[in-house]
Design a protein around this motif. Structure first.
Motif, short mmCIF file in Angstrom:
data_model
loop_
_atom_site.label_atom_id
_atom_site.label_comp_id
_atom_site.label_asym_id
_atom_site.label_seq_id
_atom_site.Cartn_x
_atom_site.Cartn_y
_atom_site.Cartn_z
N ALA A 215 0.82 -1.21 0.00
CA ALA A 215 0.00 0.00 0.00
C ALA A 215 0.86 1.26 0.00
CB ALA A 215 -0.92 0.00 1.21
N GLU A 216 0.23 2.33 -0.49
CA GLU A 216 0.80 3.67 -0.37
C GLU A 216 0.17 4.43 0.80
OE1 GLU A 216 1.51 5.56 -4.46
OE2 GLU A 216 0.12 3.90 -4.89
N TRP A 217 -1.08 4.10 1.12
CA TRP A 217 -1.77 4.66 2.27
C TRP A 217 -2.50 3.55 3.01
CZ3 TRP A 217 -1.81 9.56 4.33
CH2 TRP A 217 -1.23 10.57 3.56
N VAL A 218 -2.47 3.59 4.34
CA VAL A 218 -3.26 2.72 5.19
C VAL A 218 -4.18 3.60 6.03
CG1 VAL A 218 -3.25 1.08 7.10
CG2 VAL A 218 -1.54 0.88 5.28
N VAL A 219 -5.47 3.30 6.01
CA VAL A 219 -6.47 4.14 6.68
C VAL A 219 -7.09 3.36 7.84
CG1 VAL A 219 -8.62 5.43 6.43
CG2 VAL A 219 -6.95 5.39 4.55
N PHE A 220 -6.97 3.90 9.05
CA PHE A 220 -7.61 3.35 10.24
C PHE A 220 -8.86 4.17 10.54
CE2 PHE A 220 -3.13 2.43 10.71
CZ PHE A 220 -3.05 1.18 11.32
N GLY A 221 -9.99 3.47 10.78
CA GLY A 221 -11.19 4.16 11.19
C GLY A 221 -11.87 4.87 10.02
N PRO A 222 -13.05 5.45 10.30
CA PRO A 222 -13.73 5.47 11.59
C PRO A 222 -14.34 4.10 11.92
CG PRO A 222 -15.16 6.38 9.91
CD PRO A 222 -13.84 6.09 9.23
N GLY A 223 -14.92 4.02 13.12
CA GLY A 223 -15.57 2.78 13.49
C GLY A 223 -15.49 2.53 14.99
N SER A 224 -16.08 1.44 15.43
CA SER A 224 -16.02 1.05 16.83
C SER A 224 -14.56 0.79 17.20
CB SER A 224 -16.86 -0.22 17.06
OG SER A 224 -18.20 0.01 16.68
N TRP A 225 -14.03 1.62 18.07
CA TRP A 225 -12.58 1.65 18.25
C TRP A 225 -12.02 0.33 18.76
CZ3 TRP A 225 -10.94 5.21 15.44
CH2 TRP A 225 -9.64 5.73 15.55
N PHE A 226 -12.64 -0.23 19.81
CA PHE A 226 -12.10 -1.43 20.43
C PHE A 226 -12.48 -2.71 19.70
CE2 PHE A 226 -11.87 1.53 24.02
CZ PHE A 226 -10.59 1.27 24.49
#
Length: 341
Positions: A215-226
């Motif tokens: 990948a060139e970008w990895v995106v975390f979230g949004p969403g239920s954090w835990f």
């Protein structure tokens, strides 16, 4: 596109063209255009992320949490021993296009039966996915085939090749107890302190690991954090890839705390919890909605502490509800990816 289907007359808007909806989002014309992006998460948060991301890149892979134990997914998991298909189904639905084919199939796979019998509550897409798994004998192959049928604008992969349970340490009135199961973690009273996975150190999906490394970008979230975002960091091979990839890392913060998981959490606390679970993980960009950040200086300081920078933008729907607007989010993500913001 679906098997054997031709592009609609006029095709999609070319690179640099506007969508015509006033959002400014770019729609790539051919596969290979746009950065290689991996989006992590599950449920409604990942759905929102993918609905935006498919508008700005054709090189999109969703890596999805597989710990759901409720509803249709939980029933199929218990009866057939399969990876829970629900979050995978939602990701595929999010990747459907805006043409008639895409809209129709998105609605079909999301459709739930209503009856007095055994089928009540089952989602059509869950049954299709499990049928393909049984027919083809492979989790990834089944998801790829359904993606072809739907004309999905991207690929959907599980984060692990086995079904998982989430175990959460929950603090209530000064006492800490352990709760097991995604539904229980989301609904239990008290504040979640940390999570782990059962079985411990589960195997990662090899294709998901490779997607992160490429990948060139990895995106975390949004969403239920835990229960949707942080579990990816508890799969050892996947966590190692997330730490060693040359991709830049972006965190999209939620528009509101998640009831039962992150009650009263500030945006800064979401980032602090991420750091607690992965203290060596550098973050390049933190994206937050302007309207939900009460302390932008404090949030920026936390983002810088993780190695990144803060981008504030209007990415929520205009009606004030805590939902990301896919076109607004797409426009801002496109600017970030192309270093215009």
């Amino acid at each position: 596109m679906g098997p054997g289907r031709e592009p609609a007359a006029g095709g999609r808007a070319g690179v640099g063209a506007q969508t015509g909806d006033g959002s400014g989002a770019v729609l790539p014309e051919q596969p290979g255009e746009g950065p290689r992006v991996v989006a992590l998460g599950g449920g409604h948060g990942l759905y929102a992320s993918l609905t935006a991301l498919r508008r700005v890149t054709c090189e999109l892979t969703a890596v999805v949490t597989v710990a759901d134990d409720g509803g249709s997914s939980g029933r199929l998991r218990r009866e057939l021993g399969v990876v829970p298909p629900g979050d995978l189904r939602m990701a595929l639905a999010a990747l459907c296009g805006d043409d008639e084919w895409g809209r129709t199939w998105s609605e079909v796979v999301q459709h739930r039966f209503r009856s007095e019998g055994e089928l009540h509550g089952h989602a059509v897409g869950n049954l299709l996915i499990v049928a393909l798994w049984e027919k083809l004998g492979g989790t990834v192959a089944g998801l790829d085939w359904l993606g072809r049928l739907l004309g999905a604008h991207g690929r959907v992969l599980p984060m692990s090749s086995v079904p998982l349970d989430i175990a959460a340490e929950v603090e209530l009135d000064g006492e800490v107890s352990t709760v097991r199961g995604q539904v229980a973690c989301a609904l239990t009273p008290g504040r979640v302190q940390a999570i782990s996975l059962v079985p411990e150190n589960p195997p990662a999906c090899p294709e998901a690991v490779q997607a992160v490394l490429d990948a060139e970008w990895v995106v975390f979230g949004p969403g239920s954090w835990f229960t949707s975002v942080l579990p990816h960091l508890k799969v050892p091979e996947l966590a190692e890839a997330l730490h060693t990839t040359r991709a830049r890392r972006l965190v999209t913060l939620n528009l509101a705390p998640q009831a039962g998981e992150t009650d009263d959490f500030s945006p800064q606390q979401h980032l602090e919890v991420l750091w607690q679970h992965a203290p060596d993980l550098a973050i390049d960009v933190v994206l937050a909605d302007t309207g939900v950040v009460d302390d932008p200086d404090g949030l920026e300081k936390t983002a810088v502490g993780l190695g990144g920078r803060l981008v504030l933008a209007d990415v929520a729907v205009p009606d004030g509800s805590p939902r990301h607007d896919p076109r607004r989010l797409a426009s801002v993500l496109n600017e970030i990816f192309h270093e215009k913001r």
